[in-house]
Design a protein around this motif. Structure first.
Motif, mmCIF file in Angstrom:
data_model
loop_
_atom_site.group_PDB
_atom_site.id
_atom_site.type_symbol
_atom_site.label_atom_id
_atom_site.label_comp_id
_atom_site.label_asym_id
_atom_site.label_seq_id
_atom_site.Cartn_x
_atom_site.Cartn_y
_atom_site.Cartn_z
ATOM 1 N N GLY A 240 5.668 4.898 9.041
ATOM 2 C CA GLY A 240 6.125 5.313 7.711
ATOM 3 C C GLY A 240 6.642 4.128 6.904
ATOM 4 N N ILE A 241 7.513 3.327 7.538
ATOM 5 C CA ILE A 241 8.062 2.154 6.834
ATOM 6 C C ILE A 241 6.934 1.190 6.485
ATOM 7 N N ALA A 242 6.011 0.993 7.443
ATOM 8 C CA ALA A 242 4.904 0.064 7.187
ATOM 9 C C ALA A 242 4.093 0.510 5.975
ATOM 10 N N LEU A 243 3.782 1.806 5.865
ATOM 11 C CA LEU A 243 2.979 2.253 4.732
ATOM 12 C C LEU A 243 3.790 2.186 3.437
ATOM 13 N N PHE A 244 5.094 2.501 3.531
ATOM 14 C CA PHE A 244 5.965 2.397 2.351
ATOM 15 C C PHE A 244 5.940 0.972 1.791
ATOM 16 N N VAL A 245 6.230 0.009 2.668
ATOM 17 C CA VAL A 245 6.270 -1.386 2.215
ATOM 18 C C VAL A 245 4.894 -1.841 1.753
ATOM 19 N N ASN A 246 3.855 -1.455 2.515
ATOM 20 C CA ASN A 246 2.530 -1.968 2.191
ATOM 21 C C ASN A 246 1.973 -1.356 0.900
ATOM 22 N N THR A 247 2.401 -0.140 0.547
ATOM 23 C CA THR A 247 1.990 0.435 -0.737
ATOM 24 C C THR A 247 2.556 -0.392 -1.892
ATOM 25 N N ILE A 248 3.823 -0.782 -1.742
ATOM 26 C CA ILE A 248 4.437 -1.623 -2.785
ATOM 27 C C ILE A 248 3.716 -2.962 -2.877
ATOM 28 N N VAL A 249 3.421 -3.547 -1.699
ATOM 29 C CA VAL A 249 2.667 -4.805 -1.694
ATOM 30 C C VAL A 249 1.298 -4.607 -2.353
ATOM 31 N N ALA A 250 0.637 -3.495 -2.013
ATOM 32 C CA ALA A 250 -0.727 -3.270 -2.507
ATOM 33 C C ALA A 250 -0.763 -3.121 -4.022
ATOM 34 N N VAL A 251 0.143 -2.319 -4.602
ATOM 35 C CA VAL A 251 0.104 -2.165 -6.060
ATOM 36 C C VAL A 251 0.538 -3.449 -6.754
ATOM 37 N N SER A 252 1.442 -4.191 -6.136
ATOM 38 C CA SER A 252 1.856 -5.464 -6.746
ATOM 39 C C SER A 252 0.670 -6.410 -6.811
ATOM 40 N N ILE A 253 -0.047 -6.509 -5.697
ATOM 41 C CA ILE A 253 -1.211 -7.402 -5.673
ATOM 42 C C ILE A 253 -2.325 -6.840 -6.560
ATOM 43 N N ALA B 52 6.452 8.590 -0.962
ATOM 44 C CA ALA B 52 5.742 9.845 -0.691
ATOM 45 C C ALA B 52 4.739 9.673 0.449
ATOM 46 N N LEU B 53 3.932 8.614 0.365
ATOM 47 C CA LEU B 53 2.905 8.401 1.392
ATOM 48 C C LEU B 53 3.537 8.028 2.722
ATOM 49 N N GLY B 54 4.598 7.209 2.675
ATOM 50 C CA GLY B 54 5.275 6.779 3.893
ATOM 51 C C GLY B 54 5.842 7.978 4.642
ATOM 52 N N LEU B 55 6.494 8.895 3.909
ATOM 53 C CA LEU B 55 7.058 10.086 4.546
ATOM 54 C C LEU B 55 5.962 10.913 5.214
ATOM 55 N N LEU B 56 4.833 11.057 4.494
ATOM 56 C CA LEU B 56 3.730 11.848 5.033
ATOM 57 C C LEU B 56 3.194 11.272 6.337
ATOM 58 N N VAL B 57 3.001 9.967 6.344
ATOM 59 C CA VAL B 57 2.413 9.344 7.530
ATOM 60 C C VAL B 57 3.452 9.278 8.666
ATOM 61 N N ALA B 58 4.732 9.167 8.291
ATOM 62 C CA ALA B 58 5.797 9.190 9.300
ATOM 63 C C ALA B 58 5.800 10.548 10.004
ATOM 64 N N LEU B 59 5.652 11.599 9.213
ATOM 65 C CA LEU B 59 5.602 12.948 9.764
ATOM 66 C C LEU B 59 4.417 13.070 10.725
ATOM 67 N N ALA B 60 3.250 12.564 10.282
ATOM 68 C CA ALA B 60 2.056 12.612 11.132
ATOM 69 C C ALA B 60 2.304 11.856 12.435
ATOM 70 N N GLY B 61 2.968 10.692 12.362
ATOM 71 C CA GLY B 61 3.263 9.884 13.546
ATOM 72 C C GLY B 61 4.186 10.621 14.498
#
Lengths: 457, 457
Positions: free
Chosen positions: B397-410, B374-383
């Motif tokens: 978009g991809i960076a935020l998608f992947v980094n959200t998964i990394v962030a919640v995992s950590i 959801a967040l990745g799509l939003l920021v991709a649109l903004a970009g």
């Protein structure tokens, strides 16, 4: 007693679910009853919905109620909704009346009435009375299980009533007797120990404490906390508009409610909004709640970042600045959040009032000056070392110095202002703080840089 | 009673300080006694050190003790240190023994002994016993004010003892009598209500509850919370290694300690470390404590930002990326902090154990996938909207998608791992989380961009 906590198996819930599914109710009850409270909480946190149902189905109502008391109210309600009304009622009746009311409030009216239909009429009436109150006022926190004595009776009669009530209450102790007149108006309180020193023929009226401390059913949690802080009572009687005895609110219950409010403020400040989250909840619910907060934040973030876009040319010619933008954004957030935390705490302890914006601001300014100076010097040094350009160090150092002062000023005062406007400071303070400090920080770095752009290369 | 909280003057402390400085002790006592607990807390939060001293100097020891109970232990200790030993002792003696021990622990040995020298020998001995325990074990939380009964006495004698004890305790109720044998070993508990139903000539031994639930003096706060969760007792007797009665720990006190631990975890998670902060404390103390945490954070931040420096050329050629770096850093922090908060709560409720890293990780992954999308799509649109370049939108978009998964995992697992290694998850989780997600986020955006650099312009 045994002081080493019972060490339960590595995966105890598997055996339990197997036993429940095999229909071995005796073994399930046995195993659950041997668990400590925290083991039960741990256990139920590891079962999915259908597993919880089969375990609860195998338990006696008393054991099921104890297990359910470790669930959130929403989860408990969901579980009871899947049971037959009579089974749900049998379990619910084992919980304290105020918890019954809270759980029923999470069910549909239809489900709630079906379950209450299985209650004895007087108990159902009790629950309906409690359910009519807000959760965190005296009426919503009180219990109606109390020892009521008639002002006209004698001590001998009172002792007889105590004997009967002790049988009903089981495990609980009786703390006080509440003395009412013919219109059910509270006229006195009788501490149990007073009964030891008077003749059995004395009238209750002559050995009670007359005009006791009472609290209105509409009294807020803050008022209750205050009362229990000053007085050593274990319970305070709750009366309605006409002074009639409605129930009694116990110190324990007020303590628990206070803890729940603090816990919920912590979760909200970290972006867990719309109710507590347990990881056994469905992913859809967890995602939706977290996203409701994240989506507001990302819009605020994009807004703040648009400041960077305005200064694209400056950044293009001094690309080293891009390294420092996230540092200034993060560090201002850190400083501001410290100030938010102190204000939230002082508000909750009643040490400051929402009107004292100026006072808090001055108190934060002094800390902001010192800390801004220390952090600004550090980042200026980093800037100088990175590019060997003293002007670059100066720009980022001054920006962090100023922005630290801005951050603590906003962080300290925003909770007060938000609260004054009737919003929840736990939810709103963080996002407001970071948006403003980010914008301000980016503007400072890039604005200053654009003025001395030749010196920076 | 009057349920509207007393409205105190706009600036009530000024009158009070004036009265104290004029030596009008009667008026000071009068005015303080009319305040509610929260008004007293509010009032004292608005005085500086010397003003507090002059007000306290004008109060009776009882009133001073009540006022002091609204201060932090450190502040209370500081205040008492400035008084003469006999005046300090008179005030301190009005507080419960466990609070006495906590406050004395904050004084130097010399000061503490000088004050204890003014105590009656038996009371001084009591405090020394309590001071020898850790603050949050049964021995440190218990009170030694209790009704001790000899197993050989009769109910009539017990009632006599109760009468004497009630006079000593004043406002407090007696909850239970604790029955000991000749060696001071606890052999039973006598609930007050039991006394109502037996002949006065009965022996205590025959009407007590034998082999009562007890707890060792070394029992942890968690064990105590657990015990009070299962049992409805208002107090549990504390015994030493040999089963001798040391004191009794009350439910209230355990609730209060639990609240203090939760409060301190919240403050620590927001960077208020090294003890609580009240804004009346000296600026130097407040700055130093906040800086101790900020200075670690700024070093971590500079470390994370060095990733940006590595990709300076990429950034130079696609300057639009600089707008998105703070967004990705902030949003990953938000998502990760939500996961930290849920883990902290589940840990404190005992719903997960520090070893269950894998389980928590899987539970966070699912939420991370949904929210990252959801967040990745939003920021991709903004970009895409910002530069009209679909590749730019894709990268951020991809960076935020992947980094959200990394962030919640950590975020979900770091509190467990930190706790497992014996550190305090409340302090360490946040900084660890943001450092790792920042580095990872910057690396993702800039690394991907450097691979498709021609497409981005």
């Amino acid at each position: 007693m045994n002081n080493t906590p019972t060490q339960i198996d590595e995966r105890p819930w598997e055996t339990l679910v197997d036993l429940a599914q095999q229909g071995d109710h005796h073994a399930v009850n046995q195993q659950v009853s041997e668990c400590t409270a925290s083991d039960q909480a741990y256990l139920i946190a590891h079962l999915d919905e259908s597993e919880v149902e089969s375990v609860v189905g195998a338990l006696t109502p008393t054991a099921a109620a104890e297990l359910i008391s470790h669930l959130s109210e929403t989860q408990a309600a969901g579980l009871l909704a899947n049971l037959e009304a009579d089974a749900a009622a049998a379990i619910l009746r084992e919980l304290p009346a105020d918890e019954q009311a809270d759980i029923l409030a999470d069910l549909s009216d239809h489900q709630s009435e079906a379950i209450l239909g299985e209650f004895p009429a007087s108990e159902a009436e009790q629950v309906r009375v409690l359910a009519a109150y807000d959760e965190n006022v005296a009426g919503g926190l009180m219990t109606r299980d109390l020892l009521k004595l008639s002002v006209d009776s004698t001590i001998a009669e009172a002792i007889g009533r105590i004997g009967e009530t002790l049988d009903e209450l089981g495990d609980d102790d009786i703390r006080y007797g509440y003395v009412v007149d013919g219109d059910d108006r509270l006229v006195g309180v009788l501490p149990m120990q007073n009964l030891l020193f008077v003749k059995r023929s004395t009238r209750v009226a002559d050995s009670m404490i007359a005009n006791p401390k009472t609290v209105r059913d509409s009294a807020s949690l803050d008022e209750l906390i205050d009362l229990f802080d000053v007085h050593h009572f274990l319970g305070i009687p709750v009366t309605d508009e006409e002074g009639r005895l409605c129930g009694v609110v116990h110190r324990d219950r007020v303590n628990r409610a206070e803890g729940e409010v603090a816990e919920s403020a912590y979760l909200k400040s970290q972006g867990i909004v719309g109710g507590e989250e347990l990881r056994t909840m469905p992913v859809a619910v967890r995602s939706r709640r977290r996203l409701s907060w994240l989506s507001v934040n990302i819009l605020l973030n994009i807004g703040a970042a648009s400041v960077v876009a305005l200064f694209q040319e400056t950044l293009q010619s001094v690309i080293a600045l891009a390294v420092f933008l996230p540092i200034i954004s993060d560090m201002s957030g850190c400083s501001g959040n410290q100030a938010v935390a102190v204000s939230m705490r002082e508000l909750s302890l009643g040490l400051i009032r929402p009107t004292e914006v100026l006072r808090v601001w001055l108190q934060e300014m002094s800390v902001g000056l010192v800390n801004g100076l220390a952090l600004g010097l550090l980042v200026a040094l980093a800037g100088y070392i990175y590019q060997g350009n003293v002007w670059l160090g100066g720009v980022v150092g001054i920006a962090l110095f100023v922005n630290t002062i801005v951050a603590v000023s906003i962080g300290g005062t925003v909770p007060l202002i938000v609260k004054r406007f009737g919003f929840d400071p736990a939810i709103a303070s963080g996002p407001l703080l970071t948006t403003i400090t980010d914008m301000r920080g980016f503007f400072l770095v890039l604005g200053m840089a654009s003025q001395i752009i030749e010196r920076l290369n």
